[in-house]
Design an enzyme around this catalytic site. Structure first.
Site, PDB file in Angstrom:
ATOM      1  N   GLY A  74       0.837  -1.193   0.000  1.00 38.62           N
ATOM      2  CA  GLY A  74       0.000   0.000   0.000  1.00 38.62           C
ATOM      3  C   GLY A  74       0.868   1.237   0.000  1.00 38.62           C
ATOM      4  N   GLY A  76       0.431   5.527   0.635  1.00 39.75           N
ATOM      5  CA  GLY A  76      -0.417   6.676   0.921  1.00 39.75           C
ATOM      6  C   GLY A  76       0.347   7.930   0.533  1.00 39.75           C
ATOM      7  N   GLY A  77      -0.214   9.064   0.878  1.00 38.41           N
ATOM      8  CA  GLY A  77       0.428  10.322   0.544  1.00 38.41           C
ATOM      9  C   GLY A  77       1.691  10.540   1.373  1.00 38.41           C
ATOM     10  N   TYR A  78       1.843   9.808   2.434  1.00 39.18           N
ATOM     11  CA  TYR A  78       2.945  10.078   3.362  1.00 39.18           C
ATOM     12  C   TYR A  78       3.976   8.959   3.408  1.00 39.18           C
ATOM     13  CZ  TYR A  78      -0.064  13.834   4.768  1.00 39.18           C
ATOM     14  OH  TYR A  78      -0.838  14.954   4.747  1.00 39.18           O
ATOM     15  N   LYS A  96       3.816  -0.168   8.454  1.00 41.87           N
ATOM     16  CA  LYS A  96       3.588   1.163   7.885  1.00 41.87           C
ATOM     17  C   LYS A  96       4.797   2.012   8.242  1.00 41.87           C
ATOM     18  CE  LYS A  96       0.340   5.000   7.818  1.00 41.87           C
ATOM     19  NZ  LYS A  96      -1.042   5.431   7.979  1.00 41.87           N
ATOM     20  N   ASP A 190     -10.718  11.324   8.286  1.00 38.92           N
ATOM     21  CA  ASP A 190     -10.406  10.868   6.925  1.00 38.92           C
ATOM     22  C   ASP A 190     -11.110   9.542   6.633  1.00 38.92           C
ATOM     23  OD1 ASP A 190      -9.295  11.252   4.448  1.00 38.92           O
ATOM     24  OD2 ASP A 190      -7.317  10.456   4.974  1.00 38.92           O
TER      25      ASP A 190
HETATM   26  N1  LIG Z   1      -2.398  -3.410   8.065  1.00 39.34           N
HETATM   27  C1  LIG Z   1      -2.592  -3.366   6.751  1.00 39.34           C
HETATM   28  N2  LIG Z   1      -2.746  -4.503   6.040  1.00 39.34           N
HETATM   29  C2  LIG Z   1      -2.962  -4.472   4.705  1.00 39.34           C
HETATM   30  N3  LIG Z   1      -3.021  -3.343   3.974  1.00 39.34           N
HETATM   31  C3  LIG Z   1      -2.873  -2.168   4.624  1.00 39.34           C
HETATM   32  C4  LIG Z   1      -2.648  -2.106   6.032  1.00 39.34           C
HETATM   33  N4  LIG Z   1      -2.538  -0.803   6.391  1.00 39.34           N
HETATM   34  C5  LIG Z   1      -2.686  -0.096   5.262  1.00 39.34           C
HETATM   35  N5  LIG Z   1      -2.888  -0.892   4.191  1.00 39.34           N
HETATM   36  C6  LIG Z   1      -3.114  -0.489   2.787  1.00 39.34           C
HETATM   37  O1  LIG Z   1      -2.329   0.656   2.511  1.00 39.34           O
HETATM   38  C7  LIG Z   1      -3.158   1.744   2.085  1.00 39.34           C
HETATM   39  C8  LIG Z   1      -2.594   3.049   2.646  1.00 39.34           C
HETATM   40  O2  LIG Z   1      -2.584   2.971   4.085  1.00 39.34           O
HETATM   41  P1  LIG Z   1      -2.753   4.259   5.000  1.00 39.34           P
HETATM   42  O3  LIG Z   1      -4.024   4.958   4.594  1.00 39.34           O
HETATM   43  O4  LIG Z   1      -2.613   3.869   6.404  1.00 39.34           O
HETATM   44  O5  LIG Z   1      -1.505   5.113   4.504  1.00 39.34           O
HETATM   45  P2  LIG Z   1      -1.308   6.704   4.516  1.00 39.34           P
HETATM   46  O6  LIG Z   1       0.062   6.979   4.020  1.00 39.34           O
HETATM   47  O7  LIG Z   1      -1.638   7.236   5.863  1.00 39.34           O
HETATM   48  O8  LIG Z   1      -2.399   7.153   3.447  1.00 39.34           O
HETATM   49  P3  LIG Z   1      -3.100   8.586   3.214  1.00 39.34           P
HETATM   50  O9  LIG Z   1      -2.275   9.299   2.207  1.00 39.34           O
HETATM   51  O10 LIG Z   1      -4.469   8.212   2.678  1.00 39.34           O
HETATM   52  O11 LIG Z   1      -3.181   9.293   4.523  1.00 39.34           O
HETATM   53  C9  LIG Z   1      -4.562   1.403   2.586  1.00 39.34           C
HETATM   54  O12 LIG Z   1      -5.547   1.964   1.737  1.00 39.34           O
HETATM   55  C10 LIG Z   1      -4.570  -0.115   2.540  1.00 39.34           C
HETATM   56  O13 LIG Z   1      -4.937  -0.548   1.249  1.00 39.34           O
END
Ligand SMILES: Nc1ncnc2c1ncn2[C@@H]1O[C@H](COP(=O)(O)OP(=O)(O)OP(=O)(O)O)[C@@H](O)[C@H]1O
Length: 362
Positions: A74, A76-78, A96, A190
């Site tokens: 996965g 995300g923006g960060y 993450k 969010d």
């Molecule tokens: N524990 C997990 N198991 C499987 N996939 C995950 C898990 N955590 C996150 N993901 C996948 O990764 C993607 C991004 O995760 P997350 O939203 O936590 O990241 P972010 O960098 O905070 O994103 P945003 O830019 O939306 O704030 C999620 O949409 C999901 O598909």
């Protein structure tokens, strides 16, 4: 163990027997010794073996002598989310990771996310955290591996939407997740399908988990009173899903998470939100404002449980505790007698939503 090609670009389902080992203490991060009996049966996310040019974690390396990085699942923006094998427990986990600094400043986002996730451990709709911490370059959270997110599960549907009974149950579980989060004094800010996943073990595959606590905010004082609203709050959230109050830069309250949930449910039911292709903030805001006027097409749909739910949500008092239980009850007719543990669309080759599409064309 089934053959699992890590280079596969398809979503995978696989079974794996549990082999939990003892826990060890590391300095510099906390570790949760709780582990659940694992047999992975849910819709596993795709794994990309290729990292970006400046990877946060490197595929095939063992991070902190503990987590063997398998690939990216996965983004995300960060930061990025990796699939790793915990070599001590011989089980899959998600990591993450986010850079510690962003635009030259210390990024506090994940520090807050770590704190809130730890506070919420034990709540059913929050992923289990095994460890969290930082090194000189990044902050990280090691957590339970979850399914493909609900937005992608919708995209995988042959008709690009989900059935009423699946959406009804996603909404009922999300309301429970928000009730727990709000009860702890936090707003999510969010809520959207990409931030919802299901578990992947036998026990959790029908349990929706709310993810991404990076935009969380405390809205209650320690004594339970509402924090005084700021005159003008900054924009926090994703434009497509935020309420009109957020467009107006008002201080968010629990009702705004519920409006985002309503838009998420609408998107899952009809495929795309009507304002998806609008780019200007003002145009999107106007579209949403029109939708919540009593004479709008959306609210004129009398008798339909989803529109009933919409009516409840749009007219919530922003400063009162939302009636979570009543909201869940409004969705009962949408769920139509299905239990939370009955198969969801992706477990049934999307047959129910295909049947709904055929009957609506007749
Ligand atoms: N524990 C997990 N198991 C499987 N996939 C995950 C898990 N955590 C996150 N993901 C996948 O990764 C993607 C991004 O995760 P997350 O939203 O936590 O990241 P972010 O960098 O905070 O994103 P945003 O830019 O939306 O704030 C999620 O949409 C999901 O598909």
């Amino acid at each position: 163990m089934e053959d699992r090609s890590l280079t596969s670009t398809e979503n995978r389902r696989f079974d794996r027997s549990d082999n939990a080992c003892s826990t060890a203490n590391f300095s510099g991060f906390m570790e949760n010794s709780k582990t659940e009996n694992k047999k992975l049966v849910g819709v596993m996310p795709r794994i990309k073996r290729t990292n970006s040019e400046t990877p946060l974690l490197v595929v095939d390396e063992v991070y902190r002598k503990r987590w063997h990085i398998q690939g990216v699942i996965g983004k995300g923006g960060y930061g990025e989310i990796f699939l790793a094998i915990d070599v001590k427990r011989a089980e899959e986990v998600a990591i993450k990771a986010e850079p510690k600094h962003r635009r030259g400043k210390l990024s506090k986002r994940m520090i807050l996310e770590q704190k809130v996730l730890l506070k919420l451990q034990g709540k059913p709709h929050v992923p289990v955290v095994y460890a969290s911490g930082h090194d000189e370059r990044l902050n990280f959270i090691v957590m339970q591996i979850l399914s493909v997110n609900v937005g992608d599960l919708k995209r995988q549907s042959p008709v690009k939407r989900l059935s009423r009974t699946t959406v009804g149950r996603i909404l009922q579980q999300s309301i429970a997740a928000l009730r727990d989060l709000h009860g702890a004094g936090y707003l999510h800010r969010d809520v959207k399908p990409a931030n919802m996943c299901f578990g992947v073990t036998q026990k959790t595959r029908h349990v929706l988990m709310l993810l991404d606590f990076g935009l969380i905010r405390r809205f209650k004082e320690e004594n339970g009173d509402l924090r005084p609203p700021r005159k003008k709050a900054g924009f926090r959230g994703t434009q497509r899903y935020v309420s009109t109050r957020v467009h107006a830069r008002l201080e968010q309250t629990p009702c705004d998470d519920l409006v985002s949930l309503l838009y998420s449910g609408y998107e899952l039911l009809i495929g795309e939100l009507p304002w998806k292709f609008l780019e200007k903030n003002d145009e999107i805001r106007r579209f949403k404002e029109d939708m919540q006027t009593p004479e709008s097409d959306f609210l004129s749909h009398k008798g339909d449980p989803f529109h009933e739910f919409g009516r409840h949500v749009f007219f919530l008092d922003p400063f009162a505790e939302p009636p979570y239980h009543d909201l869940q009850n409004t969705l009962k007719a949408l769920v139509g007698g299905k239990k939370l543990v009955d198969p969801y669309d992706w477990e049934d080759n999307y047959q129910e939503v295909l049947d709904e599409s055929t009957s609506s064309k007749e």
